[in-house]
Design an enzyme around this catalytic site. Structure first.
Site, PDB file in Angstrom:
ATOM      1  N   CYS A  73       0.833  -1.211   0.000  1.00  0.00           N
ATOM      2  CA  CYS A  73       0.000   0.000   0.000  1.00  0.00           C
ATOM      3  C   CYS A  73       0.871   1.266   0.000  1.00  0.00           C
ATOM      4  CB  CYS A  73      -0.924  -0.009   1.216  1.00  0.00           C
ATOM      5  SG  CYS A  73      -2.053   1.391   1.242  1.00  0.00           S
ATOM      6  N   CYS A  77       0.142   5.004   6.942  1.00  0.00           N
ATOM      7  CA  CYS A  77      -0.508   4.793   8.250  1.00  0.00           C
ATOM      8  C   CYS A  77       0.501   4.124   9.194  1.00  0.00           C
ATOM      9  CB  CYS A  77      -1.748   3.931   8.089  1.00  0.00           C
ATOM     10  SG  CYS A  77      -2.819   4.506   6.738  1.00  0.00           S
ATOM     11  N   CYS A  80       0.328   0.397  10.288  1.00  0.00           N
ATOM     12  CA  CYS A  80      -0.108  -0.645   9.356  1.00  0.00           C
ATOM     13  C   CYS A  80       1.018  -1.485   8.750  1.00  0.00           C
ATOM     14  CB  CYS A  80      -0.936  -0.037   8.241  1.00  0.00           C
ATOM     15  SG  CYS A  80      -1.671  -1.329   7.191  1.00  0.00           S
ATOM     16  N   CYS A 117     -16.269  -9.828   5.486  1.00  0.00           N
ATOM     17  CA  CYS A 117     -15.652  -8.528   5.243  1.00  0.00           C
ATOM     18  C   CYS A 117     -14.377  -8.711   4.411  1.00  0.00           C
ATOM     19  CB  CYS A 117     -15.323  -7.876   6.588  1.00  0.00           C
ATOM     20  SG  CYS A 117     -14.525  -6.278   6.394  1.00  0.00           S
ATOM     21  N   CYS A 149     -19.395  -6.868   3.450  1.00  0.00           N
ATOM     22  CA  CYS A 149     -18.743  -5.606   3.826  1.00  0.00           C
ATOM     23  C   CYS A 149     -17.406  -5.539   3.082  1.00  0.00           C
ATOM     24  CB  CYS A 149     -18.516  -5.598   5.337  1.00  0.00           C
ATOM     25  SG  CYS A 149     -17.617  -4.138   5.915  1.00  0.00           S
ATOM     26  N   CYS A 209     -19.571   1.537   8.279  1.00  0.00           N
ATOM     27  CA  CYS A 209     -18.817   0.849   9.327  1.00  0.00           C
ATOM     28  C   CYS A 209     -17.599   1.712   9.597  1.00  0.00           C
ATOM     29  CB  CYS A 209     -18.406  -0.545   8.858  1.00  0.00           C
ATOM     30  SG  CYS A 209     -17.313  -1.388  10.025  1.00  0.00           S
ATOM     31  N   ARG A 281     -18.038  -3.464  17.420  1.00  0.00           N
ATOM     32  CA  ARG A 281     -17.265  -4.655  17.067  1.00  0.00           C
ATOM     33  C   ARG A 281     -15.917  -4.683  17.798  1.00  0.00           C
ATOM     34  NH1 ARG A 281     -20.408  -6.766  12.878  1.00  0.00           N
ATOM     35  NH2 ARG A 281     -21.677  -5.175  11.867  1.00  0.00           N
TER      36      ARG A 281
HETATM   37  N1  SAM Z   1      -6.724   0.370   3.017  1.00  0.00           N
HETATM   38  C1  SAM Z   1      -8.023   0.544   3.511  1.00  0.00           C
HETATM   39  C2  SAM Z   1      -8.118   1.637   4.553  1.00  0.00           C
HETATM   40  O1  SAM Z   1      -7.148   2.005   5.132  1.00  0.00           O
HETATM   41  O2  SAM Z   1      -9.243   2.114   4.765  1.00  0.00           O
HETATM   42  C3  SAM Z   1      -8.631  -0.725   4.066  1.00  0.00           C
HETATM   43  C4  SAM Z   1      -7.799  -1.697   4.861  1.00  0.00           C
HETATM   44  S1  SAM Z   1      -7.125  -1.091   6.410  1.00  0.00           S
HETATM   45  C5  SAM Z   1      -5.945  -2.326   6.813  1.00  0.00           C
HETATM   46  C6  SAM Z   1      -8.464  -1.303   7.574  1.00  0.00           C
HETATM   47  C7  SAM Z   1      -8.263  -0.876   9.002  1.00  0.00           C
HETATM   48  O3  SAM Z   1      -7.470  -1.821   9.685  1.00  0.00           O
HETATM   49  C8  SAM Z   1      -7.535   0.436   9.274  1.00  0.00           C
HETATM   50  O4  SAM Z   1      -8.344   1.547   9.106  1.00  0.00           O
HETATM   51  C9  SAM Z   1      -7.158   0.268  10.735  1.00  0.00           C
HETATM   52  O5  SAM Z   1      -8.181   0.797  11.549  1.00  0.00           O
HETATM   53  C10 SAM Z   1      -7.046  -1.241  10.898  1.00  0.00           C
HETATM   54  N2  SAM Z   1      -5.656  -1.652  11.195  1.00  0.00           N
HETATM   55  C11 SAM Z   1      -4.624  -1.728  10.327  1.00  0.00           C
HETATM   56  N3  SAM Z   1      -3.495  -2.112  10.949  1.00  0.00           N
HETATM   57  C12 SAM Z   1      -3.810  -2.282  12.257  1.00  0.00           C
HETATM   58  C13 SAM Z   1      -3.056  -2.660  13.406  1.00  0.00           C
HETATM   59  N4  SAM Z   1      -1.747  -2.936  13.344  1.00  0.00           N
HETATM   60  N5  SAM Z   1      -3.689  -2.732  14.596  1.00  0.00           N
HETATM   61  C14 SAM Z   1      -5.013  -2.455  14.670  1.00  0.00           C
HETATM   62  N6  SAM Z   1      -5.778  -2.085  13.611  1.00  0.00           N
HETATM   63  C15 SAM Z   1      -5.182  -1.997  12.418  1.00  0.00           C
HETATM   64  C1  DTB Z   2     -11.331  -2.954  11.336  1.00  0.00           C
HETATM   65  O1  DTB Z   2     -11.669  -1.929  11.957  1.00  0.00           O
HETATM   66  N1  DTB Z   2     -10.481  -3.859  11.795  1.00  0.00           N
HETATM   67  C2  DTB Z   2     -10.244  -4.899  10.821  1.00  0.00           C
HETATM   68  C3  DTB Z   2     -11.286  -4.554   9.714  1.00  0.00           C
HETATM   69  N2  DTB Z   2     -11.808  -3.285  10.142  1.00  0.00           N
HETATM   70  C4  DTB Z   2     -10.877  -4.495   8.304  1.00  0.00           C
HETATM   71  C5  DTB Z   2      -8.820  -4.947  10.378  1.00  0.00           C
HETATM   72  C6  DTB Z   2      -7.834  -5.168  11.513  1.00  0.00           C
HETATM   73  C7  DTB Z   2      -6.467  -5.297  10.941  1.00  0.00           C
HETATM   74  C8  DTB Z   2      -5.429  -5.628  11.980  1.00  0.00           C
HETATM   75  C9  DTB Z   2      -4.055  -5.686  11.414  1.00  0.00           C
HETATM   76  C10 DTB Z   2      -3.814  -6.771  10.412  1.00  0.00           C
HETATM   77  O2  DTB Z   2      -4.214  -7.929  10.638  1.00  0.00           O
HETATM   78  O3  DTB Z   2      -3.173  -6.499   9.381  1.00  0.00           O
HETATM   79 FE1  SF4 Z   3      -2.885   1.206   3.326  1.00  0.00          FE
HETATM   80 FE2  SF4 Z   3      -2.789   0.055   5.710  1.00  0.00          FE
HETATM   81 FE3  SF4 Z   3      -3.281   2.647   5.547  1.00  0.00          FE
HETATM   82 FE4  SF4 Z   3      -5.163   0.904   4.690  1.00  0.00          FE
HETATM   83  S1  SF4 Z   3      -4.426   1.164   6.791  1.00  0.00           S
HETATM   84  S2  SF4 Z   3      -4.466   2.761   3.659  1.00  0.00           S
HETATM   85  S3  SF4 Z   3      -3.815  -0.737   3.913  1.00  0.00           S
HETATM   86  S4  SF4 Z   3      -1.349   1.619   4.922  1.00  0.00           S
END
Ligand code: SAM
Ligand code: DTB
Ligand code: SF4
Length: 344
Positions: A73, A77, A80, A117, A149, A209, A281
């Site tokens: 990506c 973030c 992430c 989802c 979702c 959501c 959730r």
């Molecule tokens: N790329 C899209 C976005 O950012 O909206 C969708 C996928 S993103 C991985 C979905 C959500 O996963 C993020 O908004 C964040 O709230 C959650 N997330 C990602 N990494 C995480 C982590 N290490 N711990 C907890 N939540 C995480």
């Molecule tokens: C949300 O709020 N939590 C989920 C779902 N929406 C997509 C994702 C959590 C991701 C946790 C980090 C990972 O497994 O990469």
């Molecule tokens: Fe990309 Fe992760 Fe940010 Fe979603 S949360 S936009 S997958 S870097």
């Protein structure tokens, strides 16, 4: 006063006639912070009282999560593991094929999931064959009889409309934290970008959501501020995921202190009190909690979990372990078409 996803201020109260629980849209951060700081037992008692007025039984929805497009990506973030710029060991993969996704959806349904989802590590949706495949995935999940979702990054109005036409029930797009703290976590897009996508989703008639993460280094004011932004929308998000940061090696937040479980309980309880009819959730972070802590989150109003060994890229409790836990604790599965909140 806060603003809705279209940037308009709202003070309206609506009422939940059957349950007598008012759905408020005029919360202040000070008022919400006073709730957050109540003794835990008092806060959980209040949250559970609201919960039982609206959700008649002790039930939890089982949802399944699948990363349909992992890694690579372009966003930054800080939490992430899928951001290409951090060395986390997550490999960038191509979008899964429609049959692969639908096989996974079928397996999830057989294991008891009522919501599926699909997550993609995209900054935004791009029109073309990949988006067309996602629309097929949504149609396929719907034909299996589950709620569908997606979380695919930013969307345009026409993309939201096409997702709706494909049958999408909900779009996940988290605010993650307060507007004030957002810039410390993400620099490649703004809070307002996030709000605009949410508004497009809402306008297309798709369920919203939207929630956040705790443990990003935010203050209690930030947590309360995010919840106020969510609750002061003209319509509460139908679904509010509360994630605990899963710290991942290689991300800037890898060494953040582990959150205190009671902070998760407090955040969930406040979300339940502010948004009585929303699904709250208990999302990322369950693997790091013991069963008692998870039950306290459910007492505080969490009525959904992700099950299956993996979230998107990080771990989640083992399926058998979860099933044994729910059985032992008498947690029953929530059926979305049967167990509706008594507010409408
Ligand atoms: N790329 C899209 C976005 O950012 O909206 C969708 C996928 S993103 C991985 C979905 C959500 O996963 C993020 O908004 C964040 O709230 C959650 N997330 C990602 N990494 C995480 C982590 N290490 N711990 C907890 N939540 C995480
Ligand atoms: C949300 O709020 N939590 C989920 C779902 N929406 C997509 C994702 C959590 C991701 C946790 C980090 C990972 O497994 O990469
Ligand atoms: Fe990309 Fe992760 Fe940010 Fe979603 S949360 S936009 S997958 S870097």
């Amino acid at each position: 006063m806060s603003h809705d996803f279209s940037g308009h201020a709202h003070t309206a109260h609506s009422h939940a006639p059957e349950s007598q629980i008012p759905l408020r849209h005029d919360w202040t951060v000070a008022e919400v912070k006073a709730l957050y700081e109540l003794p835990v037992m008092d806060l959980v008692y209040r949250a559970q009282t609201v919960h039982r007025a609206v959700w008649k039984e002790n039930k939890v929805q089982l949802c399944s999560l699948l990363s349909i497009k992992t890694g690579g990506c372009p966003e930054d973030c800080a939490y992430c593991p899928q951001a290409a710029r951090y060395k986390t060991g997550v490999k960038a993969e191509k979008l899964m094929s429609v049959p692969e996704v639908l096989t996974a959806a079928q397996t999830a349904r057989e294991a008891g999931a009522t919501r599926f989802c699909m997550g993609a590590a995209w900054r935004e949706i791009k029109d073309g064959p990949q988006f067309d495949s996602v629309l097929e995935m949504v149609k396929g999940v719907k034909s299996l009889g589950m709620e569908a979702c997606c979380t695919l990054g930013m969307v345009t109005d026409s993309q939201a409309k096409r997702l709706k036409e494909a049958g999408l029930d909900a779009y996940n797009h988290n605010l993650d934290t307060s507007k004030e703290h957002y810039g410390d976590i993400i620099s490649t897009r703004t809070y307002d970008d996030r709000l605009k996508t949410l508004e497009r989703v809402r306008n297309a008639g798709i369920g919203v959501c939207c929630g956040g993460i705790i443990g990003l280094g935010e203050s209690i004011d930030d947590r309360c501020g995010m919840l106020v932004t969510l609750a002061n929308q003209e319509h509460h998000p139908e679904s509010v995921p509360v994630n605990a940061l899963v710290p991942v090696e290689g991300t800037p937040l890898a060494n953040n202190h582990k959150i205190d479980t009671l902070d998760m309980v407090r955040t969930i309880a406040v979300a339940r009190i502010l948004m009585p009819a929303s699904m709250v959730r208990l999302s990322a972070g369950r693997q790091q909690m013991n069963e008692e802590a998870q039950l306290l989150c459910m007492m505080a109003g969490a009525n959904s979990v992700f099950f299956g060994e993996k979230l998107l890229t990080t771990g989640n409790p083992e399926f058998e372990q979860d099933m044994a836990f729910f059985e032992k604790a008498g947690v029953k599965p929530l059926e979305p078409n049967v167990d509706k909140p008594v507010t409408q």
